[in-house]
Motif scaffolding. Sequence first.
Motif, PDB file in Angstrom:
ATOM      1  N   LYS A 100       0.827  -1.201   0.000  1.00  0.00           N
ATOM      2  CA  LYS A 100       0.000   0.000   0.000  1.00  0.00           C
ATOM      3  C   LYS A 100       0.863   1.253   0.000  1.00  0.00           C
ATOM      4  N   LYS A 101       2.002   1.147   0.648  1.00  0.00           N
ATOM      5  CA  LYS A 101       2.862   2.319   0.777  1.00  0.00           C
ATOM      6  C   LYS A 101       3.640   2.604  -0.492  1.00  0.00           C
ATOM      7  N   ILE A 102       3.950   1.530  -1.236  1.00  0.00           N
ATOM      8  CA  ILE A 102       4.825   1.758  -2.373  1.00  0.00           C
ATOM      9  C   ILE A 102       4.053   1.882  -3.695  1.00  0.00           C
ATOM     10  N   ASN A 103       2.792   1.665  -3.668  1.00  0.00           N
ATOM     11  CA  ASN A 103       2.006   1.855  -4.890  1.00  0.00           C
ATOM     12  C   ASN A 103       1.699   3.338  -5.095  1.00  0.00           C
ATOM     13  N   ASP A 104       1.808   3.790  -6.324  1.00  0.00           N
ATOM     14  CA  ASP A 104       1.468   5.185  -6.585  1.00  0.00           C
ATOM     15  C   ASP A 104      -0.024   5.305  -6.847  1.00  0.00           C
ATOM     16  N   LYS A 105      -0.513   6.507  -7.080  1.00  0.00           N
ATOM     17  CA  LYS A 105      -1.951   6.742  -7.224  1.00  0.00           C
ATOM     18  C   LYS A 105      -2.532   5.998  -8.414  1.00  0.00           C
ATOM     19  N   ALA A 106      -1.714   5.762  -9.405  1.00  0.00           N
ATOM     20  CA  ALA A 106      -2.218   5.074 -10.589  1.00  0.00           C
ATOM     21  C   ALA A 106      -2.258   3.576 -10.408  1.00  0.00           C
ATOM     22  N   GLY A 107      -1.685   3.106  -9.281  1.00  0.00           N
ATOM     23  CA  GLY A 107      -1.728   1.684  -9.003  1.00  0.00           C
ATOM     24  C   GLY A 107      -0.518   0.936  -9.511  1.00  0.00           C
ATOM     25  N   SER A 108       0.478   1.615 -10.097  1.00  0.00           N
ATOM     26  CA  SER A 108       1.670   0.925 -10.583  1.00  0.00           C
ATOM     27  C   SER A 108       2.558   0.576  -9.412  1.00  0.00           C
ATOM     28  N   THR A 109       3.271  -0.531  -9.505  1.00  0.00           N
ATOM     29  CA  THR A 109       4.126  -0.977  -8.422  1.00  0.00           C
ATOM     30  C   THR A 109       5.423  -0.190  -8.414  1.00  0.00           C
ATOM     31  N   ALA A 110       6.091  -0.243  -7.254  1.00  0.00           N
ATOM     32  CA  ALA A 110       7.347   0.477  -7.108  1.00  0.00           C
ATOM     33  C   ALA A 110       8.391  -0.063  -8.073  1.00  0.00           C
ATOM     34  N   LEU A 111       8.307  -1.364  -8.381  1.00  0.00           N
ATOM     35  CA  LEU A 111       9.262  -1.926  -9.315  1.00  0.00           C
ATOM     36  C   LEU A 111       9.170  -1.240 -10.666  1.00  0.00           C
ATOM     37  N   GLU A 112       7.975  -0.869 -11.045  1.00  0.00           N
ATOM     38  CA  GLU A 112       7.778  -0.216 -12.339  1.00  0.00           C
ATOM     39  C   GLU A 112       8.284   1.213 -12.328  1.00  0.00           C
ATOM     40  N   GLU A 113       8.522   1.746 -11.131  1.00  0.00           N
ATOM     41  CA  GLU A 113       9.013   3.118 -11.040  1.00  0.00           C
ATOM     42  C   GLU A 113      10.516   3.209 -11.280  1.00  0.00           C
ATOM     43  N   ILE A 114      11.219   2.052 -11.231  1.00  0.00           N
ATOM     44  CA  ILE A 114      12.649   2.047 -11.496  1.00  0.00           C
ATOM     45  C   ILE A 114      12.862   2.314 -12.980  1.00  0.00           C
ATOM     46  N   PRO A 115      13.836   3.137 -13.345  1.00  0.00           N
ATOM     47  CA  PRO A 115      14.079   3.449 -14.762  1.00  0.00           C
ATOM     48  C   PRO A 115      14.181   2.177 -15.596  1.00  0.00           C
ATOM     49  N   GLU A 116      13.484   2.169 -16.707  1.00  0.00           N
ATOM     50  CA  GLU A 116      13.398   0.971 -17.521  1.00  0.00           C
ATOM     51  C   GLU A 116      14.744   0.538 -18.073  1.00  0.00           C
ATOM     52  N   ASP A 117      15.681   1.496 -18.248  1.00  0.00           N
ATOM     53  CA  ASP A 117      16.973   1.117 -18.805  1.00  0.00           C
ATOM     54  C   ASP A 117      17.778   0.244 -17.847  1.00  0.00           C
ATOM     55  N   SER A 118      17.373   0.198 -16.573  1.00  0.00           N
ATOM     56  CA  SER A 118      18.059  -0.673 -15.614  1.00  0.00           C
ATOM     57  C   SER A 118      17.442  -2.064 -15.617  1.00  0.00           C
ATOM     58  N   HIS A 119      16.396  -2.264 -16.418  1.00  0.00           N
ATOM     59  CA  HIS A 119      15.721  -3.551 -16.519  1.00  0.00           C
ATOM     60  C   HIS A 119      15.628  -3.969 -17.978  1.00  0.00           C
ATOM     61  N   PRO A 120      16.725  -4.416 -18.579  1.00  0.00           N
ATOM     62  CA  PRO A 120      16.633  -4.890 -19.963  1.00  0.00           C
ATOM     63  C   PRO A 120      15.733  -6.105 -20.028  1.00  0.00           C
ATOM     64  N   SER A 121      15.206  -6.391 -21.189  1.00  0.00           N
ATOM     65  CA  SER A 121      14.292  -7.512 -21.348  1.00  0.00           C
ATOM     66  C   SER A 121      14.993  -8.696 -21.983  1.00  0.00           C
ATOM     67  N   PHE A 122      14.314  -9.862 -21.950  1.00  0.00           N
ATOM     68  CA  PHE A 122      14.865 -11.061 -22.588  1.00  0.00           C
ATOM     69  C   PHE A 122      13.767 -11.706 -23.420  1.00  0.00           C
ATOM     70  N   ASP A 123      14.152 -12.662 -24.239  1.00  0.00           N
ATOM     71  CA  ASP A 123      13.231 -13.347 -25.151  1.00  0.00           C
ATOM     72  C   ASP A 123      12.265 -14.213 -24.335  1.00  0.00           C
ATOM     73  N   SER A 124      10.977 -14.030 -24.548  1.00  0.00           N
ATOM     74  CA  SER A 124       9.970 -14.759 -23.777  1.00  0.00           C
ATOM     75  C   SER A 124      10.063 -16.271 -23.975  1.00  0.00           C
ATOM     76  N   THR A 125      10.585 -16.728 -25.099  1.00  0.00           N
ATOM     77  CA  THR A 125      10.687 -18.178 -25.342  1.00  0.00           C
ATOM     78  C   THR A 125      11.693 -18.840 -24.414  1.00  0.00           C
ATOM     79  N   MET A 126      12.532 -18.031 -23.773  1.00  0.00           N
ATOM     80  CA  MET A 126      13.548 -18.578 -22.876  1.00  0.00           C
ATOM     81  C   MET A 126      12.923 -19.192 -21.622  1.00  0.00           C
ATOM     82  N   VAL A 127      11.693 -18.799 -21.304  1.00  0.00           N
ATOM     83  CA  VAL A 127      11.026 -19.381 -20.130  1.00  0.00           C
ATOM     84  C   VAL A 127      10.779 -20.867 -20.366  1.00  0.00           C
ATOM     85  N   THR A 128      10.256 -21.200 -21.536  1.00  0.00           N
ATOM     86  CA  THR A 128      10.016 -22.603 -21.867  1.00  0.00           C
ATOM     87  C   THR A 128      11.321 -23.378 -21.898  1.00  0.00           C
TER      88      THR A 128
END
Length: 525
Positions: A21-49
Amino acid sequence: MKKSLLFIFVNLILLVAISCKKINDKAGSTALEEIPEDSHPSFDSTMVTTFFKKHPLLEKYQNEVRELYQKHQYHYVWYDKKGVNEFGSLLHNKIINIEEEGVLTSIPYRQKLDSIYEIAPASQKPNVTTELLNTSMYFFYVDKVYQGLDTEKTNQMEWFLPREKQSYSKYLDSLLVNPSLIKKEENGLFAQYYLLKKVLKNYRQIEKKGGWETIVLDSAVKSLNVGDSSRAIAQLRTRLFLTGELKNDSKSAIYDDELTKGVLEFKRQTQNTSSTIILPSHLKILNIPVTDRIKTIIVNMERCRWIAKDVTKAKELIAVNIPAYELTYFKDGKPSFKSNVVVGKTLNKTVIFSAPMRYIVFSPYWNVPYSIIKNEIKPGIEKDPDYLAKHNMEWNEGHVRQKPGPKNSLGLIKFLFPNSNSIYLHDTPSKHLFSRRDRAFSHGCIRVEKPKELAEVILKEDPNWTPEKINKAMHKGKESWYTLKNKIPVYIGYFTAWVDTKGDLHFYDDIYDRDKPLADLLFDK
């Protein structure tokens, strides 16, 4: 029960729920989403399988892992700008020490997981295998430590208290932002899990030092009494010192005043009559090996995992611990009233379940169950035509009921929480049964030693009732029902190890032999 009973709750659940409750912003996004996206590169979704094909021992958690990354668009969550984040190291430490949580299990891919943290995690670059292994092991940890056995297995254990299925994906976001949350423990209404965890650590330390010596009585000795002197008394002193009933071990072989205090404390914690005499039956309890006591503690830690966390939110709560033969009334999270109870005998086991109390019935009729009519009353009538009259009973629309009065089998009052098991709390004219150590005598319902006092605490804030009016209604001789203004949750649980408010550990007899089947599931790894 959450899980006196019943029933503490998961620090990970309670603390994270608050922090979310404390870390969610008014729009309901999580604190994790507030971290700059460039610090969270993505990977290929097929790698999960691909990952789960190579790590089949973790396949159970594939859906949860996939849902987590779908929510975060397959961005890495275990890395920050420096490398593997702080929570990764904390989680690794928790996993390799999972036995401290009373969980006996092999850790899948332990060597691979350890290798990640053998080098400085902060210096590591994003790696898909490391990422997915951390996430899978997070779900492995919360599954084992906080969820425990699934509902199908708990039902096989005849445990029908409600369980709340948790989604730990949201909680992971908060832990990644504030890793210190996983270190904290929150003792709610039922702090049993953490209290049992603490005593488990103590008992394992005793085990590592060799446990305790078997206390042996001379064949000519029938009991130990104050003033006696023998080797067995020195053994008894050491035994009570190891588990804390005695603060010091003088090694004396004389049964003195100091030992008397330890003996009385031991008897308090094991439901034995408060006397200074030590009998062979007491030594039998004291000689139970420490390894068996550890199993009992772990079994009851598992039961704590099955208690729904919302139990702590109840303003009022009635909890019955069957092996303890004890009822506790909680008000605002604190025990405010206790009463001894009689529970169902082995052939009529009291069911483990919960339901809201709705009614109090004064001067009740006892509507005799058909099984009792068939097995007891009809044979009684055949032997004695006046059987019903002698027992203050009568036929009523094809059924037998016992009229209100002091000899009524339900006593002068009963407390109803409607349920399919036809179990309720009630008074009894057989008061002598409450003085016994073993109190499994009923046909399944729960007899209360202090029913009038229970009614008084329940109705204390109800202006319609005073102690005098309650007493009058109980002795009126005419049945009357009262609907409670506030429903009170009643939890009937089964705990053979319980830490009280003083921090003292109590062991209770496993009267329905429920511990062994559960232990077989937990220890057969």
